[in-house]
Design a protein around this motif. Sequence first.
Motif, PDB file in Angstrom:
ATOM      1  N   TYR A  38       6.596 -11.093   2.992  1.00 55.04           N
ATOM      2  CA  TYR A  38       5.970 -11.249   4.307  1.00 55.04           C
ATOM      3  C   TYR A  38       4.475 -11.469   4.101  1.00 55.04           C
ATOM      4  CZ  TYR A  38       3.801  -6.630   4.178  1.00 55.04           C
ATOM      5  OH  TYR A  38       2.989  -5.562   3.855  1.00 55.04           O
ATOM      6  N   GLN A  39       3.822 -11.917   5.152  1.00 54.74           N
ATOM      7  CA  GLN A  39       2.375 -12.176   5.089  1.00 54.74           C
ATOM      8  C   GLN A  39       1.610 -10.926   5.528  1.00 54.74           C
ATOM      9  OE1 GLN A  39       0.169 -15.036   4.236  1.00 54.74           O
ATOM     10  NE2 GLN A  39      -0.942 -13.080   4.238  1.00 54.74           N
ATOM     11  N   PRO A  40       1.036 -10.163   4.574  1.00 53.49           N
ATOM     12  CA  PRO A  40       0.248  -8.999   4.976  1.00 53.49           C
ATOM     13  C   PRO A  40      -1.052  -9.429   5.667  1.00 53.49           C
ATOM     14  CG  PRO A  40       0.856  -8.924   2.646  1.00 53.49           C
ATOM     15  CD  PRO A  40       1.104 -10.308   3.125  1.00 53.49           C
ATOM     16  N   ARG A  41      -1.605  -8.507   6.427  1.00 57.98           N
ATOM     17  CA  ARG A  41      -2.892  -8.759   7.085  1.00 57.98           C
ATOM     18  C   ARG A  41      -3.835  -7.616   6.794  1.00 57.98           C
ATOM     19  NH1 ARG A  41      -2.954 -13.140  10.207  1.00 57.98           N
ATOM     20  NH2 ARG A  41      -0.911 -14.124  10.224  1.00 57.98           N
ATOM     21  N   GLY A  46      -7.339  -8.342  10.732  1.00 57.68           N
ATOM     22  CA  GLY A  46      -6.107  -9.113  10.861  1.00 57.68           C
ATOM     23  C   GLY A  46      -6.079 -10.360   9.999  1.00 57.68           C
ATOM     24  N   VAL A  62       2.831  -1.145   3.107  1.00 58.69           N
ATOM     25  CA  VAL A  62       2.708  -2.220   4.081  1.00 58.69           C
ATOM     26  C   VAL A  62       1.250  -2.326   4.526  1.00 58.69           C
ATOM     27  CG1 VAL A  62       3.413  -2.940   6.391  1.00 58.69           C
ATOM     28  CG2 VAL A  62       5.105  -1.947   4.846  1.00 58.69           C
ATOM     29  N   SER A  63       0.753  -3.561   4.618  1.00 53.81           N
ATOM     30  CA  SER A  63      -0.611  -3.814   5.071  1.00 53.81           C
ATOM     31  C   SER A  63      -0.560  -4.692   6.303  1.00 53.81           C
ATOM     32  CB  SER A  63      -1.387  -4.510   3.942  1.00 53.81           C
ATOM     33  OG  SER A  63      -2.681  -4.838   4.364  1.00 53.81           O
ATOM     34  N   GLN A  64      -0.961  -4.131   7.436  1.00 56.55           N
ATOM     35  CA  GLN A  64      -0.965  -4.886   8.684  1.00 56.55           C
ATOM     36  C   GLN A  64      -2.260  -4.624   9.426  1.00 56.55           C
ATOM     37  OE1 GLN A  64       3.058  -3.826  10.306  1.00 56.55           O
ATOM     38  NE2 GLN A  64       3.265  -6.053  10.220  1.00 56.55           N
ATOM     39  N   GLN A  65      -2.504  -5.377  10.489  1.00 54.25           N
ATOM     40  CA  GLN A  65      -3.759  -5.209  11.232  1.00 54.25           C
ATOM     41  C   GLN A  65      -3.935  -3.764  11.684  1.00 54.25           C
ATOM     42  OE1 GLN A  65      -4.490  -8.200  14.216  1.00 54.25           O
ATOM     43  NE2 GLN A  65      -6.640  -7.593  14.366  1.00 54.25           N
ATOM     44  N   SER A  66      -2.821  -3.089  11.970  1.00 57.11           N
ATOM     45  CA  SER A  66      -2.888  -1.688  12.424  1.00 57.11           C
ATOM     46  C   SER A  66      -3.254  -0.721  11.293  1.00 57.11           C
ATOM     47  CB  SER A  66      -1.543  -1.297  13.031  1.00 57.11           C
ATOM     48  OG  SER A  66      -0.500  -1.617  12.124  1.00 57.11           O
ATOM     49  N   TYR A  68      -2.944   0.378   6.736  1.00 55.85           N
ATOM     50  CA  TYR A  68      -2.050   0.500   5.578  1.00 55.85           C
ATOM     51  C   TYR A  68      -1.116   1.668   5.828  1.00 55.85           C
ATOM     52  CZ  TYR A  68      -5.899  -1.911   3.096  1.00 55.85           C
ATOM     53  OH  TYR A  68      -6.880  -2.769   2.689  1.00 55.85           O
ATOM     54  N   PRO A  75       8.461  -4.726   7.626  1.00 60.50           N
ATOM     55  CA  PRO A  75       7.764  -4.901   8.905  1.00 60.50           C
ATOM     56  C   PRO A  75       8.307  -6.039   9.759  1.00 60.50           C
ATOM     57  CG  PRO A  75       6.406  -5.700   7.091  1.00 60.50           C
ATOM     58  CD  PRO A  75       7.595  -5.007   6.478  1.00 60.50           C
TER      59      PRO A  75
END
Length: 202
Positions: A38-41, A46, A62-66, A68, A75
């Motif tokens: 997946y594409q982490p952000r 973001g 997992v690394s997301q805008q919200s 780590y 996700p």
Amino acid sequence: MSKPLPEGLVYLPGFLSRAQQENLIDLVRTGIKSAPFYQPRMPRTGQPTSVIMSNFGQLGWVSQQSGYRYDPVHPVTGKPWPPIPQELLNLWKEVAGWPASPQACLINWYRVGSRLGLHVDADEDAKSAPVVSVSLGDKALYRIGGINRNDPTRSFKLSSGDVMILSGGARHCYHGVDRIYPRTSTIVPKGGRINLTMRVVR
Ligand code: SIN
Ligand code: FE2
């Protein structure tokens, strides 16, 4: 005179045979059928990262805008991550020197132009358990410094089959990947570099 390596940094160049590397790539290809890259952000901004990711294990990083986090599910698909393959658990037992098994194995795929900024692995509760990292595919320029971001760093050109262990003091040191060297290996069918990072989380 070269600077001393951080205490607890163990570099095992050429630890895995070609056959072992190919087997690990097959296991990654099987894993990503159910847990696709997946594409982490980046948290807050973001911004997409240049490295794309998946995981094996009860927990995935997992690394997301919200932010780590460690999460038991992917996700995008919402499904559990595939279990860590026995071959990787065996490698951990052989080199980690730690009684507990890893709960997470991050799968990073560095394609042409990918890099990973200097960071400390700090999202684990098990702060003193080592991190075992396996390089597959194209060579990479890996850098590790000290516990402060501005401490002097040492660079290593990591090759496919190399294993790096961050234990002791090195576990808390800044490290990152400055660049990969495209087409320096034939191990990854679509090219680039796959890094597998095993961690005890809780
Ligand atoms: C990481 O520090 O998360 C990955 C290191 C690597 O790709 O070698
Ligand atoms: Fe890291």
